[in-house]
Design an enzyme around this catalytic site. Structure first.
Site, mmCIF file in Angstrom:
data_model
loop_
_atom_site.group_PDB
_atom_site.id
_atom_site.type_symbol
_atom_site.label_atom_id
_atom_site.label_comp_id
_atom_site.label_asym_id
_atom_site.label_seq_id
_atom_site.Cartn_x
_atom_site.Cartn_y
_atom_site.Cartn_z
ATOM 1 N N ARG A 196 0.863 -1.194 0.000
ATOM 2 C CA ARG A 196 0.000 0.000 0.000
ATOM 3 C C ARG A 196 0.890 1.231 0.000
ATOM 4 O O ARG A 196 1.224 1.779 1.039
ATOM 5 C CB ARG A 196 -0.890 -0.027 1.241
ATOM 6 C CG ARG A 196 -1.810 1.172 1.395
ATOM 7 C CD ARG A 196 -2.721 0.990 2.595
ATOM 8 N NE ARG A 196 -3.587 2.127 2.832
ATOM 9 C CZ ARG A 196 -3.244 3.193 3.576
ATOM 10 N NH1 ARG A 196 -2.025 3.247 4.127
ATOM 11 N NH2 ARG A 196 -4.088 4.190 3.764
ATOM 12 N N SER A 245 -12.949 -2.181 0.618
ATOM 13 C CA SER A 245 -13.210 -1.541 1.913
ATOM 14 C C SER A 245 -14.689 -1.220 2.022
ATOM 15 O O SER A 245 -15.288 -0.738 1.061
ATOM 16 C CB SER A 245 -12.426 -0.228 2.036
ATOM 17 O OG SER A 245 -11.047 -0.473 1.998
ATOM 18 N N LYS A 262 -3.898 6.161 8.987
ATOM 19 C CA LYS A 262 -4.672 6.646 7.824
ATOM 20 C C LYS A 262 -5.284 7.981 8.222
ATOM 21 O O LYS A 262 -6.175 8.043 9.069
ATOM 22 C CB LYS A 262 -5.750 5.645 7.445
ATOM 23 C CG LYS A 262 -6.606 6.036 6.243
ATOM 24 C CD LYS A 262 -7.646 4.953 5.954
ATOM 25 C CE LYS A 262 -8.701 5.338 4.934
ATOM 26 N NZ LYS A 262 -8.245 5.339 3.545
HETATM 27 C C1 LIG Z 1 -5.733 1.561 5.821
HETATM 28 C C2 LIG Z 1 -6.668 1.726 6.956
HETATM 29 N N1 LIG Z 1 -8.023 1.648 6.786
HETATM 30 C C3 LIG Z 1 -8.754 1.832 7.896
HETATM 31 S S1 LIG Z 1 -7.699 2.113 9.237
HETATM 32 C C4 LIG Z 1 -6.273 1.975 8.261
HETATM 33 C C5 LIG Z 1 -4.897 2.124 8.825
HETATM 34 C C6 LIG Z 1 -4.516 0.939 9.675
HETATM 35 O O1 LIG Z 1 -3.207 1.147 10.163
HETATM 36 P P1 LIG Z 1 -2.805 0.705 11.643
HETATM 37 O O2 LIG Z 1 -2.841 -0.813 11.674
HETATM 38 O O3 LIG Z 1 -1.401 1.248 11.801
HETATM 39 O O4 LIG Z 1 -3.792 1.327 12.583
HETATM 40 C C1 LIG Z 2 -8.371 0.346 3.651
HETATM 41 C C2 LIG Z 2 -8.155 -0.988 3.722
HETATM 42 C C3 LIG Z 2 -9.053 -1.854 4.404
HETATM 43 N N1 LIG Z 2 -8.803 -3.167 4.463
HETATM 44 C C4 LIG Z 2 -7.704 -3.706 3.860
HETATM 45 C C5 LIG Z 2 -7.482 -5.173 3.956
HETATM 46 N N2 LIG Z 2 -6.827 -2.939 3.195
HETATM 47 C C6 LIG Z 2 -6.982 -1.606 3.081
HETATM 48 N N3 LIG Z 2 -6.133 -0.909 2.431
#
Ligand SMILES: Cc1ncsc1CCOP(=O)(O)O
Ligand SMILES: C=C1C=NC(C)=NC1=N
Ligand SMILES: [Mg+2]
Length: 219
Positions: A46, A117, A146
């Site tokens: 990502r 998502s 995020k």
């Molecule tokens: C990509 C994404 N989508 C919802 S929360 C998130 C970030 C998750 O990162 P972390 O595991 O460091 O909280």
């Molecule tokens: C936003 C996200 C939610 N879920 C997963 C698996 N990947 C992502 N990048």
């Protein structure tokens, strides 16, 4: 090639590591190597947000990370960038609600893994109808990773989806650590997705093992 069964997808989702070059404390290659040795079951590249790579650099790093996944027979998923996923012949893609439609992406990727998502029951049902293999639900807990994350909802949506007898594989994401991962499974989730708990760790291998132990999964 035929589509993965839901059963297989559920197994793959157990410990879902996600990383880009701007998430990692150690080098991305070092972090991923330790996470793979620690027993992650699927990986998502990502490359997004501040200082994210693009173009050739993004593709080259993706290729190196994909090679590491191949050595451990762990599926390699690309976030957002469908063209890159096809160029690398990745095992699948993950898209959000602001990307191309799931139908359009499925038409491009054939039987590869398609993750979507979802932040509401309706979005989950749309993903099911579009032929998604799994949905990512979150943020479960507060996250700093995020910047534009939606409202923190705990495991409520996972519970709601299962109450409606919707059986699509679900991975929970957002602020997940070894200490708070179990409730995702109790609510009916099939796996947990983590970024910083592993990518930001001084010892990614140790953190991966702790997560696995918390999920009562043999390494
Ligand atoms: C990509 C994404 N989508 C919802 S929360 C998130 C970030 C998750 O990162 P972390 O595991 O460091 O909280
Ligand atoms: C936003 C996200 C939610 N879920 C997963 C698996 N990947 C992502 N990048
Ligand atoms: Mg996206």
């Amino acid at each position: 090639m035929e589509r993965y069964s839901a059963e297989k997808i559920k197994q793959l989702l157990k410990l879902y590591f996600i990383m880009g070059s701007n998430n990692s404390k150690l080098s991305p290659e070092e972090v991923l190597t330790q996470a793979l040795k620690g027993g992650i079951t699927i990986f998502q590249y990502r490359e997004k947000g501040e200082n994210a790579l693009s173009g050739k650099e993004k593709m080259e790093l993706g290729k190196r990370l994909q090679q590491l996944c191949k050595e451990f027979s762990v599926p390699f998923i690309v976030n957002d960038d469908i063209d890159l996923a096809l160029e690398l012949d990745a095992d699948g893609v993950h898209i959000g609600q602001d990307d191309e439609t799931a139908e359009a992406v499925r038409a491009k990727i054939g039987a590869k893994i398609l993750g979507v998502s979802a932040h509401s029951l309706e979005e989950v049902e749309l993903a099911v109808r579009a032929g998604a293999d799994y949905v990512g639900i979150g943020p479960i807990y507060h996250t700093n990773t995020k910047k534009d994350a939606k409202e923190v909802r705990g495991t409520a949506l996972i519970t709601d989806v299962r109450r409606q007898d919707v059986t699509i594989p679900i991975v929970g994401i957002g602020g997940i650590t070894a200490a708070n991962a179990a409730p995702v499974f109790h609510a009916g989730g099939d796996g947990v997705a983590v970024i910083s708990e592993i990518s930001g760790a001084n010892q990614p291998y140790a953190n991966t093992q702790s997560l696995l132990n918390a999920l009562n999964i043999e390494a």
